[in-house]
Design a protein around this motif. Structure first.
Motif, PDB file in Angstrom:
ATOM      1  N   UNK A  65      47.127  37.485  41.799  1.00 27.86           N
ATOM      2  CA  UNK A  65      46.072  37.211  42.774  1.00 27.86           C
ATOM      3  C   UNK A  65      45.983  38.282  43.867  1.00 27.86           C
ATOM      4  N   UNK A  66      47.007  39.091  44.019  1.00 28.31           N
ATOM      5  CA  UNK A  66      46.987  40.186  45.001  1.00 28.31           C
ATOM      6  C   UNK A  66      46.148  41.365  44.517  1.00 28.31           C
ATOM      7  N   UNK A  67      45.874  41.422  43.218  1.00 23.61           N
ATOM      8  CA  UNK A  67      45.107  42.518  42.635  1.00 23.61           C
ATOM      9  C   UNK A  67      43.643  42.112  42.636  1.00 23.61           C
ATOM     10  N   UNK A  68      42.819  42.849  43.377  1.00 24.10           N
ATOM     11  CA  UNK A  68      41.436  42.404  43.575  1.00 24.10           C
ATOM     12  C   UNK A  68      40.578  42.404  42.318  1.00 24.10           C
ATOM     13  N   UNK A  69      40.968  43.107  41.276  1.00 22.28           N
ATOM     14  CA  UNK A  69      40.164  43.115  40.049  1.00 22.28           C
ATOM     15  C   UNK A  69      40.587  42.053  39.044  1.00 22.28           C
ATOM     16  N   UNK A  70      41.614  41.282  39.360  1.00 24.54           N
ATOM     17  CA  UNK A  70      42.117  40.268  38.442  1.00 24.54           C
ATOM     18  C   UNK A  70      41.466  38.924  38.747  1.00 24.54           C
ATOM     19  N   UNK A  71      41.035  38.262  37.701  1.00 27.51           N
ATOM     20  CA  UNK A  71      40.493  36.907  37.817  1.00 27.51           C
ATOM     21  C   UNK A  71      41.267  36.012  36.863  1.00 27.51           C
ATOM     22  N   UNK A  72      41.791  34.916  37.374  1.00 24.89           N
ATOM     23  CA  UNK A  72      42.466  33.924  36.544  1.00 24.89           C
ATOM     24  C   UNK A  72      41.513  32.743  36.415  1.00 24.89           C
ATOM     25  N   UNK A  73      41.212  32.366  35.191  1.00 22.07           N
ATOM     26  CA  UNK A  73      40.255  31.287  34.948  1.00 22.07           C
ATOM     27  C   UNK A  73      40.979  30.180  34.186  1.00 22.07           C
ATOM     28  N   UNK A  74      41.064  29.038  34.822  1.00 19.03           N
ATOM     29  CA  UNK A  74      41.747  27.885  34.236  1.00 19.03           C
ATOM     30  C   UNK A  74      40.748  26.998  33.500  1.00 19.03           C
TER      31      UNK A  74
END
Length: 112
Positions: A65-74
């Motif tokens: 979550x600290x990496x601005x280009x990462x998206x985690x989708x649950x």
């Protein structure tokens, strides 16, 4: 793949599916720091993920979550990626091409 403006490395739009505790997505993020988007999808909710991987998941999610280009989708069903609005909204398709340069199927739960 496009060239990252800050490095000579090509930027990649990566989607991971079924990544368990997200360690595979974390490894990709570290290997390709210039990626324009690294999206990881999981069937379980955040709460269920932490219950399943109590020793690792919270720390990995926090780092991702600290990496601005990462998206985690649950809550994403790997058998329905093409219909899932959350996945379809991750990246705008350019020139009729694929929204991702690379899709990595870890070990997604296929529902049986």
């Amino acid at each position: 793949a496009r060239k990252d403006k800050t490095t000579s490395r090509p930027s990649l739009r990566i989607l991971t599916v079924g990544d368990g505790d997200l360690s595979g997505s974390l490894a990709l993020t570290r290997a390709y720091p210039g990626a324009t988007i690294v999206a990881t999808t999981l069937l379980p909710s955040y709460r269920d993920l932490i219950r399943s991987y109590p020793d690792t998941a919270a720390k990995i999610v926090q780092e991702l979550e600290k990496v601005d280009v990462v998206r985690i989708v649950y809550g994403v069903d790997a058998t329905q990626l093409h219909l899932d609005e959350k996945v379809l909204q991750l990246h705008v398709v350019e020139n009729g091409g694929s929204p991702f340069d690379l899709i990595v199927f870890q070990y997604p739960h296929l529902g049986y």
